[in-house]
Write a protein that holds these residues in place. Structure first.
Motif, short mmCIF file in Angstrom:
data_model
loop_
_atom_site.label_atom_id
_atom_site.label_comp_id
_atom_site.label_asym_id
_atom_site.label_seq_id
_atom_site.Cartn_x
_atom_site.Cartn_y
_atom_site.Cartn_z
N THR A 60 20.31 -2.77 -14.02
CA THR A 60 19.96 -2.25 -15.36
C THR A 60 20.25 -0.77 -15.52
O THR A 60 20.10 -0.23 -16.61
CB THR A 60 18.47 -2.49 -15.64
OG1 THR A 60 17.68 -1.82 -14.64
CG2 THR A 60 18.14 -3.98 -15.60
N GLY A 61 20.62 -0.10 -14.43
CA GLY A 61 20.89 1.34 -14.50
C GLY A 61 19.64 2.19 -14.66
O GLY A 61 19.73 3.36 -15.04
N ARG A 62 18.46 1.63 -14.34
CA ARG A 62 17.20 2.35 -14.53
C ARG A 62 16.62 2.79 -13.20
O ARG A 62 16.91 2.22 -12.15
CB ARG A 62 16.18 1.43 -15.22
CG ARG A 62 16.58 0.97 -16.58
CD ARG A 62 15.70 -0.17 -17.05
NE ARG A 62 14.28 0.17 -17.05
CZ ARG A 62 13.31 -0.71 -17.23
NH1 ARG A 62 13.59 -1.99 -17.40
NH2 ARG A 62 12.05 -0.33 -17.22
N ARG A 63 15.78 3.81 -13.26
CA ARG A 63 14.97 4.23 -12.13
C ARG A 63 13.51 4.02 -12.51
O ARG A 63 13.10 4.37 -13.62
CB ARG A 63 15.21 5.70 -11.75
CG ARG A 63 16.53 5.91 -11.01
CD ARG A 63 16.74 7.36 -10.61
NE ARG A 63 15.73 7.84 -9.66
CZ ARG A 63 15.76 7.58 -8.34
NH1 ARG A 63 16.72 6.86 -7.82
NH2 ARG A 63 14.82 8.05 -7.55
N ALA A 88 0.84 -1.21 0.00
CA ALA A 88 0.00 0.00 0.00
C ALA A 88 0.87 1.25 0.00
O ALA A 88 0.59 2.23 -0.71
CB ALA A 88 -0.93 0.00 1.20
N HIS A 89 1.93 1.25 0.80
CA HIS A 89 2.83 2.40 0.86
C HIS A 89 3.51 2.60 -0.49
O HIS A 89 3.61 3.74 -0.99
CB HIS A 89 3.88 2.18 1.95
CG HIS A 89 4.88 3.28 2.07
ND1 HIS A 89 6.09 3.28 1.40
CD2 HIS A 89 4.85 4.45 2.76
CE1 HIS A 89 6.76 4.38 1.68
NE2 HIS A 89 6.03 5.11 2.50
N ASP A 90 3.97 1.50 -1.11
CA ASP A 90 4.62 1.61 -2.41
C ASP A 90 3.67 2.16 -3.47
O ASP A 90 4.05 3.01 -4.29
CB ASP A 90 5.14 0.25 -2.85
CG ASP A 90 6.42 -0.16 -2.11
OD1 ASP A 90 6.89 0.63 -1.28
OD2 ASP A 90 6.92 -1.27 -2.38
N ARG A 91 2.43 1.68 -3.45
CA ARG A 91 1.46 2.16 -4.45
C ARG A 91 1.13 3.63 -4.23
O ARG A 91 0.99 4.40 -5.19
CB ARG A 91 0.20 1.31 -4.39
CG ARG A 91 0.39 -0.15 -4.79
CD ARG A 91 -0.93 -0.90 -4.82
NE ARG A 91 -0.75 -2.34 -4.85
CZ ARG A 91 -0.44 -3.05 -5.94
NH1 ARG A 91 -0.29 -2.42 -7.10
NH2 ARG A 91 -0.30 -4.36 -5.87
N ALA A 92 1.00 4.04 -2.97
CA ALA A 92 0.71 5.44 -2.67
C ALA A 92 1.86 6.34 -3.12
O ALA A 92 1.63 7.42 -3.69
CB ALA A 92 0.45 5.61 -1.17
N GLU A 93 3.09 5.90 -2.87
CA GLU A 93 4.25 6.67 -3.30
C GLU A 93 4.36 6.69 -4.82
O GLU A 93 4.74 7.70 -5.41
CB GLU A 93 5.53 6.09 -2.69
CG GLU A 93 5.64 6.27 -1.18
CD GLU A 93 5.70 7.74 -0.79
OE1 GLU A 93 6.60 8.44 -1.27
OE2 GLU A 93 4.82 8.17 -0.02
N GLY A 94 4.03 5.56 -5.44
CA GLY A 94 4.06 5.50 -6.90
C GLY A 94 3.07 6.46 -7.52
O GLY A 94 3.34 7.07 -8.57
N GLU A 95 1.89 6.61 -6.89
CA GLU A 95 0.89 7.56 -7.38
C GLU A 95 1.42 8.99 -7.33
O GLU A 95 1.03 9.83 -8.13
CB GLU A 95 -0.38 7.45 -6.53
CG GLU A 95 -1.21 6.22 -6.82
CD GLU A 95 -1.87 6.27 -8.19
OE1 GLU A 95 -2.46 7.32 -8.53
OE2 GLU A 95 -1.77 5.28 -8.92
N LYS A 96 2.32 9.26 -6.40
CA LYS A 96 2.91 10.60 -6.27
C LYS A 96 4.10 10.80 -7.20
O LYS A 96 4.67 11.89 -7.26
CB LYS A 96 3.37 10.83 -4.83
CG LYS A 96 2.25 10.77 -3.80
CD LYS A 96 2.82 10.88 -2.39
CE LYS A 96 1.74 10.71 -1.33
NZ LYS A 96 2.31 10.72 0.06
N GLY A 97 4.50 9.73 -7.89
CA GLY A 97 5.63 9.83 -8.81
C GLY A 97 6.98 9.49 -8.21
O GLY A 97 8.01 9.70 -8.86
N ALA A 98 7.01 8.96 -6.99
CA ALA A 98 8.27 8.62 -6.34
C ALA A 98 8.96 7.48 -7.10
O ALA A 98 8.31 6.52 -7.50
CB ALA A 98 8.03 8.22 -4.89
N LYS A 99 10.27 7.60 -7.27
CA LYS A 99 11.03 6.59 -8.00
C LYS A 99 12.16 6.02 -7.15
O LYS A 99 12.60 6.64 -6.19
CB LYS A 99 11.61 7.18 -9.30
CG LYS A 99 10.56 7.55 -10.33
CD LYS A 99 11.20 7.95 -11.65
CE LYS A 99 10.14 8.20 -12.72
NZ LYS A 99 10.75 8.52 -14.03
N VAL A 100 12.59 4.81 -7.50
CA VAL A 100 13.71 4.14 -6.82
C VAL A 100 14.61 3.53 -7.88
O VAL A 100 14.20 3.33 -9.03
CB VAL A 100 13.21 3.03 -5.86
CG1 VAL A 100 12.42 3.63 -4.71
CG2 VAL A 100 12.37 2.00 -6.62
#
Length: 386
Positions: free
Chosen positions: A257-260, A206-218
């Motif tokens: 892979t060098g990706r975010r 749930a936390h990951d999905r909420a952050e993903g909705e805000k555009g947060a990247k890793v």
């Protein structure tokens, strides 16, 4: 009544959804703050999350929900043999060799070469077994648990078990059971009084999905699915000092892979696509998860609203009512709306010792398919369903 064999609960040859629970030995806080020594091992939660993310990029297994706690982890996994069937022999070979290289890191740094991939792809009997294992929940859990245990033991300079044993598995047989179980998993930190609401539930889906909705990247932990040329591999081993090879390999492991990517890109999408046939594998093409298929007929907005409302009901309030729009959806799934709060917050009394989760009629149907009369929890859970 003894727990049934795993082969009766789920099979690598059919699509099924499984709730997996893996506990640390003696329920010790080996991924949190040790109450005896005071040492904080919370950083190991990121180890586990990144390992799950990496495995999601190579296995034909969708990670639907998860929660990493201080002494145990929850995952809801869906194996996808239909996705694995779409992969070419070479794709299956490189995916397997990335996780199980079959040789010591000190010699070749676990980098599969083009020759390794072709050799495995030519062995049709071995490849068929590998293809089956890539859609097996048990092999996914094995590939997750063993490296974490080795890393922790190396850090603690000790030997022995990290996990108390094999993971506990519950087969989820319908959408009502899946929604309730997913909420139960996402709210584990709230139930443990670690945080007051879903917004503070770190290391949960749930936390990951909420952050993903805000555009947060890793930085992506996905495996690099390109083998290195055989000649280049030989040259590197001959001409590069072992210490340098180790350093290069360690650096590449941080971001192969060098990706975010978006924080939740490796998780299965939450919402099922309308007008898509269930036979469509919806194979993912970007290399961070196995498929693009969702798992609930519910939008993320509605799921989050229901999750937040349920989290607020930590103390049972008789007059508390589920929002009307969400109550309608619960009713459509066959869930007794007045019992929704009780179902999620008191999950353990209802289904804690059951090997199957869902509405009573769904559990009965699955029991008959496996030659049983009923499952434990079938009668007690009936009160929560219409």
């Amino acid at each position: 009544m003894p727990r049934p064999p795993r082969i009766e609960q789920f099979s690598a040859d059919e699509v099924c959804v499984v709730h997996c629970v893996q506990r640390c030995i003696r329920r010790a806080w080996l991924a949190g703050v040790d109450p005896v020594s005071g040492v904080d091992y919370s950083f190991r939660k990121e180890w586990i999350r990144r390992r799950m993310e990496a495995l999601a990029s190579v296995f034909a297994v969708d990670v639907l929900s998860y929660a990493i706690m201080s002494n145990h982890i929850h995952q809801i996994l869906r194996n996808r043999p239909d996705v694995c069937a779409h992969w070419s022999d070479e794709e299956v070979a490189i995916r397997w060799l990335r996780v199980f290289p079959g040789r010591r890191m000190e010699e070749h740094l676990a980098e599969p070469t083009e020759n390794d991939v072709k050799t495995l792809a030519r062995d049709k009997e071995r490849l068929a077994e590998v293809r089956r294992r890539l859609s097996d929940v048990s092999w996914f859990m094995r590939a997750l648990s063993e490296p974490i245990a080795r890393m922790a033991n190396k850090q603690d300079e000790c030997t022995g078990h990290f996990w108390e044993g094999r993971f506990k598995a519950q087969r989820i047989v319908d959408e009502a059971g899946l929604l309730a179980c997913s909420m139960y998993v996402d709210l584990n930190p709230v139930r443990a009084a670690i945080t007051g609401g879903p917004e503070g539930c770190q290391f949960t889906s749930a936390h990951d999905r909420a952050e993903g909705e805000k555009g947060a990247k890793v930085d992506s932990a996905a495996f690099d699915l390109k083998p290195i040329p055989t000649e280049e591999a030989g040259r590197r081993v001959r001409e590069t000092p072992v210490e340098k090879l180790r350093d290069e390999h360690k650096a590449k492991r941080r971001n192969p892979t060098g990706r975010r990517i978006l924080r939740d890109a490796w998780l299965s999408p939450l919402t099922l696509k309308p007008n898509v046939l269930s036979a469509d594998a919806e194979v993912h093409a970007e290399g961070v998860r196995s498929s693009d298929r969702g798992f609930l007929n519910l939008s993320w907005k509605d799921y989050w609203s229901l999750l937040c409302w349920t989290a607020d009901q930590a103390i049972e309030v008789a007059e508390a009512k589920v929002p009307e729009a969400l109550a309608k959806r619960l009713s459509q799934l066959g869930i007794d709306v007045s019992m929704w709060r009780d179902l999620v917050w008191n999950w353990q009394p209802y289904f804690g010792k059951s090997v199957c989760v869902g509405r009573p009629e769904s559990m009965k149907q699955h029991a008959e398919q496996t030659g049983r009369h009923h499952y434990r929890g079938q009668a007690s859970g009936a009160a929560c369903f219409a």
